[in-house]
Motif scaffolding. Structure first.
Motif, PDB file in Angstrom:
ATOM      1  N   SER A  90       0.817  -1.203   0.000  1.00 38.20           N
ATOM      2  CA  SER A  90       0.000   0.000   0.000  1.00 38.20           C
ATOM      3  C   SER A  90       0.850   1.250   0.000  1.00 38.20           C
ATOM      4  O   SER A  90       1.945   1.267   0.552  1.00 38.20           O
ATOM      5  N   ALA A  91       0.297   2.319  -0.621  1.00 37.61           N
ATOM      6  CA  ALA A  91       0.921   3.633  -0.523  1.00 37.61           C
ATOM      7  C   ALA A  91       0.557   4.320   0.789  1.00 37.61           C
ATOM      8  O   ALA A  91       1.027   5.411   1.064  1.00 37.61           O
ATOM      9  N   GLY A  92      -0.302   3.681   1.587  1.00 37.24           N
ATOM     10  CA  GLY A  92      -0.586   4.228   2.902  1.00 37.24           C
ATOM     11  C   GLY A  92      -1.992   4.012   3.422  1.00 37.24           C
ATOM     12  O   GLY A  92      -2.172   3.556   4.538  1.00 37.24           O
ATOM     13  N   GLU A 115       9.189   3.290  -0.766  1.00 33.17           N
ATOM     14  CA  GLU A 115      10.128   4.024   0.089  1.00 33.17           C
ATOM     15  C   GLU A 115       9.788   5.507   0.202  1.00 33.17           C
ATOM     16  O   GLU A 115      10.191   6.168   1.154  1.00 33.17           O
ATOM     17  N   SER A 116       9.031   6.036  -0.767  1.00 32.72           N
ATOM     18  CA  SER A 116       8.666   7.453  -0.763  1.00 32.72           C
ATOM     19  C   SER A 116       7.384   7.744   0.013  1.00 32.72           C
ATOM     20  O   SER A 116       6.919   8.879   0.042  1.00 32.72           O
ATOM     21  N   VAL A 132       5.961  -2.609   9.309  1.00 32.30           N
ATOM     22  CA  VAL A 132       6.078  -1.919   8.022  1.00 32.30           C
ATOM     23  C   VAL A 132       7.410  -2.250   7.362  1.00 32.30           C
ATOM     24  O   VAL A 132       8.465  -2.163   7.990  1.00 32.30           O
ATOM     25  N   VAL A 133       7.351  -2.628   6.078  1.00 33.37           N
ATOM     26  CA  VAL A 133       8.549  -2.881   5.277  1.00 33.37           C
ATOM     27  C   VAL A 133       8.533  -1.904   4.110  1.00 33.37           C
ATOM     28  O   VAL A 133       7.633  -1.955   3.265  1.00 33.37           O
ATOM     29  N   LEU A 134       9.507  -0.993   4.051  1.00 34.86           N
ATOM     30  CA  LEU A 134       9.602  -0.035   2.947  1.00 34.86           C
ATOM     31  C   LEU A 134      10.402  -0.667   1.814  1.00 34.86           C
ATOM     32  O   LEU A 134      11.541  -1.095   2.013  1.00 34.86           O
ATOM     33  N   SER A 135       9.805  -0.708   0.614  1.00 33.50           N
ATOM     34  CA  SER A 135      10.470  -1.358  -0.514  1.00 33.50           C
ATOM     35  C   SER A 135       9.933  -0.826  -1.835  1.00 33.50           C
ATOM     36  O   SER A 135       8.719  -0.743  -2.034  1.00 33.50           O
ATOM     37  N   GLY A 136      10.842  -0.447  -2.740  1.00 32.11           N
ATOM     38  CA  GLY A 136      10.456  -0.044  -4.085  1.00 32.11           C
ATOM     39  C   GLY A 136      10.159   1.433  -4.233  1.00 32.11           C
ATOM     40  O   GLY A 136      10.011   2.164  -3.261  1.00 32.11           O
TER      41      GLY A 136
END
Length: 417
Positions: A90-92, A115-116, A132-136
């Motif tokens: 998800s973007a959020g 990541e953004s 939460v895992v930030l990726s891509g």
């Protein structure tokens, strides 16, 4: 289209957790457009967006099916066992919906995000108990990471839009709007297409005369181009301030519903989205994120020809905007509407010179909000100084009178913005 019965069952599941926010008439926007504009304020849901509806319905349905299986012979239990945990990309906003639903049903949750992703959305998701895992760089790369983790750890993947249970949950918005007000048009943001698929399904069943209009961001053109051509066309890159609808690839499932149930898809660019965010903040006292503001952007910038006195519903899909982005939009908006003016002026570096200049602004009724004084630049002659001044102004006419006053008093100045 989705079965109306599935959407109505979703509505029953959502009763305990959904904020019941009625359609809100927008008098100023209605006057501008000579129409009757109603806002569906999903930005005021408890997770700040509509996504809680689909995520909760999906996980609640999984739990129901698992509970039903426990009442069957043991050999059938493996088919629909209760999930040991869930994962989503998800973007959020979907992230917070899944995290909330997982916490409600006491399930562990992992969310992969680009990541953004704004810090606000990351923190809000963690506060709901999810890992939460930030990726891509975008949703699609984050999605690939989620699929990888789901396979390794045996988690149930909750898709943000390509899932009929999720779509049915989003479709409950349509049921609420239909119950409240007869509408000629409904404007809905489109990213992956789950929201508009659900809403269109409800309207096609209960109010088929209503035109369903999708709105995409110019920087995420895949769904609009696919709809226009009648076949899937993915985008090479995605770049928009509307991060909630920044989807690169078109999924066949929602695309099929959109082809059947949507009348038209329009697009708005980032400048138009930003102006709509600022308009909603100033005139409706609402904080709305980029994705949530695209419908209002389409109306403000006359993307849709409306008959006089048309009744129009606009879905404000979310309000989880990053504060740094909101500040940037406000500052740019003030400059664009000439309520903020910054310029550089050359002064003789002597006592009283700055006081004389500031007295000029007092007479003009302009408020100084910032001053920077530079007497060391190599571009300056000895005895001179540059002063960079930011003023609060009252529009184009006021700004022009200030500029003329500077010229009349012999000041050499250069506008910065």
């Amino acid at each position: 289209m989705l079965a109306l019965e599935d959407i109505m069952r979703a509505k029953l599941r959502l009763e305990p957790i959904i904020e019941h926010i009625p359609l809100s008439y927008a008098p100023k926007l209605s006057k501008i457009l000579d129409a009757h504009i109603y806002l569906k304020k999903e930005n005021l849901q408890r997770t700040g967006a509509f996504k809680i509806r689909g995520a909760f319905n999906k996980i609640a349905l999984m739990q129901e099916r698992a509970n039903n299986q426990t009442q069957k012979p043991p050999q059938d239990n493996a088919k629909n066992h209760a999930p040991t945990g869930v994962i989503a990309a998800s973007a959020g906003n979907h992230a917070q919906g899944v995290a909330y639903a997982a916490q409600y049903f006491a399930l562990p949750a992992i969310i992969t995000m680009p990541e953004s992703t704004p810090l606000l959305k990351v923190q809000a998701t963690k506060e709901l108990g999810a890992e939460v895992v930030l990726s891509g760089d975008n949703y699609d790369e984050s999605y690939a990471k989620a699929c990888e983790i789901a396979k390794k750890r045996g988690l149930e993947f909750i898709h943000p839009f390509a899932d009929e249970a999720v779509m049915a949950g989003q479709g409950t918005i349509g049921l609420e709007m239909i119950a409240e007000q007869e509408l000629d048009f409904v404007l809905v943001p489109i990213g992956g297409g789950g929201l508009i698929s659900g809403i269109a399904s409800a309207y096609r069943a209960l109010s088929p005369h209503t035109k369903i209009i999708g709105i995409t961001a110019k920087g995420a053109p895949a769904m609009r181009e696919s709809f226009a051509s009648g076949k899937i066309k993915n985008a090479a890159v995605v770049r928009t301030i509307a991060d909630g609808i920044a989807v690169r690839d078109v999924n066949p499932l929602p695309f099929s519903y959109i082809q059947e149930g949507v009348d038209e898809i329009l697009q708005v660019d980032d400048e138009e989205i930003a102006s709509a965010i600022l308009y909603l903040l100033e005139n409706q006292k609402l904080i709305v994120e980029g994705a949530g503001a695209v419908g209002v952007a389409a109306l403000l910038h006359k993307k849709l020809t409306l008959p006089k006195s048309a009744r129009v519903g606009v879905v404000l899909s979310g309000g989880n905007i990053d504060v740094t982005m909101l500040n940037l939009i406000i500052q740019k908006g003030l400059v664009k509407t000439m309520r903020k003016f910054q310029f550089q002026v050359l002064l003789v570096d002597k006592p009283g010179a700055l006081q004389t200049l500031s007295d000029l602004f007092v007479k003009a009724g302009a408020n100084i909000v910032q001053i920077d004084y530079d007497r060391t630049s190599t571009n300056l002659a000895y005895g001179d100084a540059y002063v960079i001044i930011s003023l609060e102004t009252k529009g184009a006419e006021h700004k022009q009178s200030i500029c003329q006053s500077l010229l009349d008093h012999g000041y050499d100045f250069k506008e910065i913005f």
